[in-house]
Design a protein around this motif. Structure first.
Motif, PDB file in Angstrom:
ATOM      1  N   LYS A  71      40.666  32.963  44.444  1.00 45.42           N
ATOM      2  CA  LYS A  71      40.605  33.813  45.540  1.00 45.42           C
ATOM      3  C   LYS A  71      39.647  34.908  45.399  1.00 45.42           C
ATOM      4  CE  LYS A  71      45.658  33.404  46.735  1.00 45.42           C
ATOM      5  NZ  LYS A  71      46.931  34.087  46.809  1.00 45.42           N
ATOM      6  N   ARG A  72      38.833  35.041  46.565  1.00 51.36           N
ATOM      7  CA  ARG A  72      37.930  36.219  46.607  1.00 51.36           C
ATOM      8  C   ARG A  72      37.968  37.226  47.788  1.00 51.36           C
ATOM      9  NH1 ARG A  72      35.773  31.041  46.003  1.00 51.36           N
ATOM     10  NH2 ARG A  72      35.059  31.262  48.304  1.00 51.36           N
ATOM     11  N   PRO A  73      37.608  38.418  47.542  1.00 46.28           N
ATOM     12  CA  PRO A  73      37.851  39.452  48.819  1.00 46.28           C
ATOM     13  C   PRO A  73      37.037  39.033  49.859  1.00 46.28           C
ATOM     14  CG  PRO A  73      36.668  40.330  47.165  1.00 46.28           C
ATOM     15  CD  PRO A  73      37.070  39.035  46.546  1.00 46.28           C
ATOM     16  N   SER A  74      37.252  39.392  51.261  1.00 47.93           N
ATOM     17  CA  SER A  74      36.437  38.962  52.307  1.00 47.93           C
ATOM     18  C   SER A  74      34.988  39.684  52.171  1.00 47.93           C
ATOM     19  CB  SER A  74      37.278  39.820  53.723  1.00 47.93           C
ATOM     20  OG  SER A  74      37.354  40.900  53.563  1.00 47.93           O
ATOM     21  N   TRP A  75      34.851  40.659  51.491  1.00 47.51           N
ATOM     22  CA  TRP A  75      33.612  41.236  51.467  1.00 47.51           C
ATOM     23  C   TRP A  75      32.702  40.751  50.429  1.00 47.51           C
ATOM     24  CZ3 TRP A  75      32.793  43.887  46.809  1.00 47.51           C
ATOM     25  CH2 TRP A  75      33.657  43.987  46.041  1.00 47.51           C
ATOM     26  N   THR A  76      33.239  39.546  49.757  1.00 45.51           N
ATOM     27  CA  THR A  76      32.296  39.223  48.550  1.00 45.51           C
ATOM     28  C   THR A  76      31.007  38.456  49.261  1.00 45.51           C
ATOM     29  OG1 THR A  76      34.253  38.045  47.506  1.00 45.51           O
ATOM     30  CG2 THR A  76      32.226  37.295  47.097  1.00 45.51           C
ATOM     31  N   PRO A  77      29.802  38.908  48.599  1.00 50.00           N
ATOM     32  CA  PRO A  77      28.522  38.643  49.123  1.00 50.00           C
ATOM     33  C   PRO A  77      28.631  36.900  49.061  1.00 50.00           C
ATOM     34  CG  PRO A  77      28.401  40.089  47.500  1.00 50.00           C
ATOM     35  CD  PRO A  77      29.610  39.811  47.486  1.00 50.00           C
ATOM     36  N   PRO A  78      27.624  36.485  50.249  1.00 49.41           N
ATOM     37  CA  PRO A  78      27.770  34.877  50.242  1.00 49.41           C
ATOM     38  C   PRO A  78      27.074  34.445  48.933  1.00 49.41           C
ATOM     39  CG  PRO A  78      26.037  35.948  51.437  1.00 49.41           C
ATOM     40  CD  PRO A  78      26.964  36.878  51.285  1.00 49.41           C
ATOM     41  N   GLY A  79      27.313  33.062  48.717  1.00 52.37           N
ATOM     42  CA  GLY A  79      26.951  32.617  47.216  1.00 52.37           C
ATOM     43  C   GLY A  79      25.222  32.523  47.180  1.00 52.37           C
ATOM     44  N   ILE A  80      24.531  32.362  48.279  1.00 51.14           N
ATOM     45  CA  ILE A  80      23.151  32.262  48.111  1.00 51.14           C
ATOM     46  C   ILE A  80      22.623  33.793  47.662  1.00 51.14           C
ATOM     47  CG2 ILE A  80      22.891  32.838  50.660  1.00 51.14           C
ATOM     48  CD1 ILE A  80      20.734  30.739  48.205  1.00 51.14           C
ATOM     49  N   ALA A  81      23.373  34.967  47.975  1.00 53.93           N
ATOM     50  CA  ALA A  81      22.820  36.183  47.735  1.00 53.93           C
ATOM     51  C   ALA A  81      22.877  36.376  46.053  1.00 53.93           C
ATOM     52  CB  ALA A  81      23.840  37.081  48.277  1.00 53.93           C
ATOM     53  N   PHE A  82      23.581  35.814  45.353  1.00 56.40           N
ATOM     54  CA  PHE A  82      23.497  36.127  44.012  1.00 56.40           C
ATOM     55  C   PHE A  82      22.307  35.815  43.414  1.00 56.40           C
ATOM     56  CE2 PHE A  82      28.095  36.262  45.149  1.00 56.40           C
ATOM     57  CZ  PHE A  82      28.381  37.182  44.161  1.00 56.40           C
ATOM     58  N   LEU A 136      39.975  35.747  33.953  1.00 55.56           N
ATOM     59  CA  LEU A 136      39.809  36.813  34.846  1.00 55.56           C
ATOM     60  C   LEU A 136      40.011  38.075  34.306  1.00 55.56           C
ATOM     61  CD1 LEU A 136      40.904  35.130  38.013  1.00 55.56           C
ATOM     62  CD2 LEU A 136      38.816  34.947  37.488  1.00 55.56           C
ATOM     63  N   GLY A 137      40.925  38.379  33.753  1.00 62.22           N
ATOM     64  CA  GLY A 137      41.463  39.564  33.052  1.00 62.22           C
ATOM     65  C   GLY A 137      40.519  40.153  32.155  1.00 62.22           C
ATOM     66  N   THR A 138      40.040  39.296  31.101  1.00 62.35           N
ATOM     67  CA  THR A 138      39.169  39.789  30.071  1.00 62.35           C
ATOM     68  C   THR A 138      37.853  40.047  30.895  1.00 62.35           C
ATOM     69  OG1 THR A 138      40.557  38.231  28.436  1.00 62.35           O
ATOM     70  CG2 THR A 138      38.254  39.319  27.741  1.00 62.35           C
ATOM     71  N   ALA A 178      29.505  44.786  41.426  1.00 61.30           N
ATOM     72  CA  ALA A 178      29.914  43.464  40.806  1.00 61.30           C
ATOM     73  C   ALA A 178      31.226  44.065  39.998  1.00 61.30           C
ATOM     74  CB  ALA A 178      29.018  43.036  39.978  1.00 61.30           C
ATOM     75  N   SER A 179      31.382  44.960  39.582  1.00 66.09           N
ATOM     76  CA  SER A 179      32.555  45.454  38.649  1.00 66.09           C
ATOM     77  C   SER A 179      33.737  45.639  39.767  1.00 66.09           C
ATOM     78  CB  SER A 179      32.219  47.167  37.868  1.00 66.09           C
ATOM     79  OG  SER A 179      31.225  46.745  36.983  1.00 66.09           O
ATOM     80  N   VAL A 180      33.307  46.106  40.873  1.00 69.50           N
ATOM     81  CA  VAL A 180      34.689  46.553  41.803  1.00 69.50           C
ATOM     82  C   VAL A 180      34.987  44.913  42.205  1.00 69.50           C
ATOM     83  CG1 VAL A 180      35.276  47.329  44.068  1.00 69.50           C
ATOM     84  CG2 VAL A 180      33.787  48.523  42.418  1.00 69.50           C
ATOM     85  N   LEU A 181      34.106  44.216  42.433  1.00 76.24           N
ATOM     86  CA  LEU A 181      34.342  42.635  43.006  1.00 76.24           C
ATOM     87  C   LEU A 181      35.182  41.847  41.902  1.00 76.24           C
ATOM     88  CD1 LEU A 181      34.147  40.397  44.837  1.00 76.24           C
ATOM     89  CD2 LEU A 181      31.791  39.666  43.929  1.00 76.24           C
ATOM     90  N   THR A 182      34.652  42.196  40.533  1.00 77.24           N
ATOM     91  CA  THR A 182      35.577  41.455  39.381  1.00 77.24           C
ATOM     92  C   THR A 182      36.898  41.904  39.275  1.00 77.24           C
ATOM     93  OG1 THR A 182      33.294  41.253  38.203  1.00 77.24           O
ATOM     94  CG2 THR A 182      35.470  41.095  36.959  1.00 77.24           C
ATOM     95  N   TRP A 183      36.989  43.296  39.559  1.00 82.88           N
ATOM     96  CA  TRP A 183      38.620  43.911  39.199  1.00 82.88           C
ATOM     97  C   TRP A 183      39.275  43.541  40.322  1.00 82.88           C
ATOM     98  CZ3 TRP A 183      41.434  46.193  35.713  1.00 82.88           C
ATOM     99  CH2 TRP A 183      40.760  46.530  34.325  1.00 82.88           C
ATOM    100  N   THR A 184      38.772  43.344  41.614  1.00 84.65           N
ATOM    101  CA  THR A 184      39.531  42.872  42.809  1.00 84.65           C
ATOM    102  C   THR A 184      39.746  41.503  42.751  1.00 84.65           C
ATOM    103  OG1 THR A 184      38.140  44.399  44.172  1.00 84.65           O
ATOM    104  CG2 THR A 184      39.436  42.657  45.338  1.00 84.65           C
ATOM    105  N   ILE A 185      38.925  40.743  42.223  1.00 85.85           N
ATOM    106  CA  ILE A 185      39.349  39.028  42.165  1.00 85.85           C
ATOM    107  C   ILE A 185      40.514  39.213  41.200  1.00 85.85           C
ATOM    108  CG2 ILE A 185      38.447  36.946  40.977  1.00 85.85           C
ATOM    109  CD1 ILE A 185      35.682  37.678  42.424  1.00 85.85           C
ATOM    110  N   TRP A 186      40.410  39.946  39.915  1.00 88.61           N
ATOM    111  CA  TRP A 186      41.464  39.850  39.093  1.00 88.61           C
ATOM    112  C   TRP A 186      42.822  40.139  39.824  1.00 88.61           C
ATOM    113  CZ3 TRP A 186      44.230  44.183  37.325  1.00 88.61           C
ATOM    114  CH2 TRP A 186      45.234  43.825  36.477  1.00 88.61           C
ATOM    115  N   ASN A 187      42.788  41.283  40.424  1.00 87.89           N
ATOM    116  CA  ASN A 187      43.899  41.782  41.258  1.00 87.89           C
ATOM    117  C   ASN A 187      44.564  40.817  42.197  1.00 87.89           C
ATOM    118  OD1 ASN A 187      45.806  44.048  41.448  1.00 87.89           O
ATOM    119  ND2 ASN A 187      44.756  44.112  43.817  1.00 87.89           N
ATOM    120  N   ILE A 188      43.784  40.210  42.910  1.00 82.45           N
ATOM    121  CA  ILE A 188      44.480  39.247  43.954  1.00 82.45           C
ATOM    122  C   ILE A 188      44.665  37.970  43.590  1.00 82.45           C
ATOM    123  CG2 ILE A 188      43.023  40.676  45.660  1.00 82.45           C
ATOM    124  CD1 ILE A 188      41.006  38.490  46.181  1.00 82.45           C
TER     125      ILE A 188
END
Length: 217
Positions: A71-82, A136-138, A178-188
């Protein structure tokens, strides 16, 4: 498992630092070669890592940086952006490193440049945790080390020459996101995975000889 990551980072930093030291002892690298060197390291420093640290297999993940089932948050950048973001950051890393190289006596084995190498090596260990072992946690804990190391590199570059610090700073901005995104992914993603790796969970990647993965994508 944590010791494995530390060993990998120390080994990788040591190899690249030894390469820098040997290059300085043999020849003063010409400026036109410095930018490509750091651009290459920004993209492929993982070939010096004893851990597999390949990028996400986006073709198998519908273009995303994470597996389809994650699961990814709704505000995750589109894959092409990375890839666009990382390519832009690599250009800035190479340009800022060239400025630092000039400011530090045209040598590679100098503290500011080694701070960047440390950052890249920590990032490679994090790539292994995130993309190969899929912990995901590590990964959430590890990304904080990636962020701290880039902030240290920005500070070191700024001390060498302010323009270099300014050019490297967007890396810290992106890694904050990216840090906020990674922690959000772990949390949800429940049940939440443990923050520290556990022995016997079947996720651990084996160590291997550096440079044995030179053709790894």
């Amino acid at each position: 498992a944590i010791g494995k990551y530390k060993l990998a980072v120390v080994t990788q930093v040591g190899l690249i630092a030894a390469l820098f030291r040997a290059t300085d002892a043999l020849v003063t690298l010409r400026a036109p070669l410095v930018w490509p060197l750091f651009f290459f390291l920004s993209l492929r420093s993982r070939i010096f890592s004893p851990l597999p640290a390949s990028r996400p297999n986006r073709s198998a993940q519908n273009g995303n940086a994470t597996p389809v089932e994650t699961k990814r948050p709704s505000w995750t950048p589109p894959g092409i952006a990375f890839p666009i973001i990382w390519l832009s950051i690599s250009v800035l890393r190479a340009t800022s490193s060239l400025l630092v190289w000039r400011a530090c006596g045209r040598v590679l084995f100098t503290p500011p440049l080694l701070f960047l190498i440390l950052h890249l090596c920590i990032g490679d260990a994090w790539n292994c945790i995130t993309n190969i072992e899929r912990r995901l946690g590590t990964s959430a804990v590890g990304v904080l080390y990636v962020l701290a190391s880039v902030i240290a590199a920005v500070a070191a570059y700024r001390r060498a020459t302010p323009l270099a610090g300014a050019l490297l700073a967007p890396s810290a901005v992106w890694l904050t996101i990216a840090s906020v995104l990674t922690w959000t992914i772990w949390n949800i993603n429940e049940p939440r995975q443990p923050l520290l790796p556990r022995k016997g969970d079947g996720k651990g990647a084996p160590l291997r000889l550096p440079l044995s993965n030179i053709f790894e994508k």
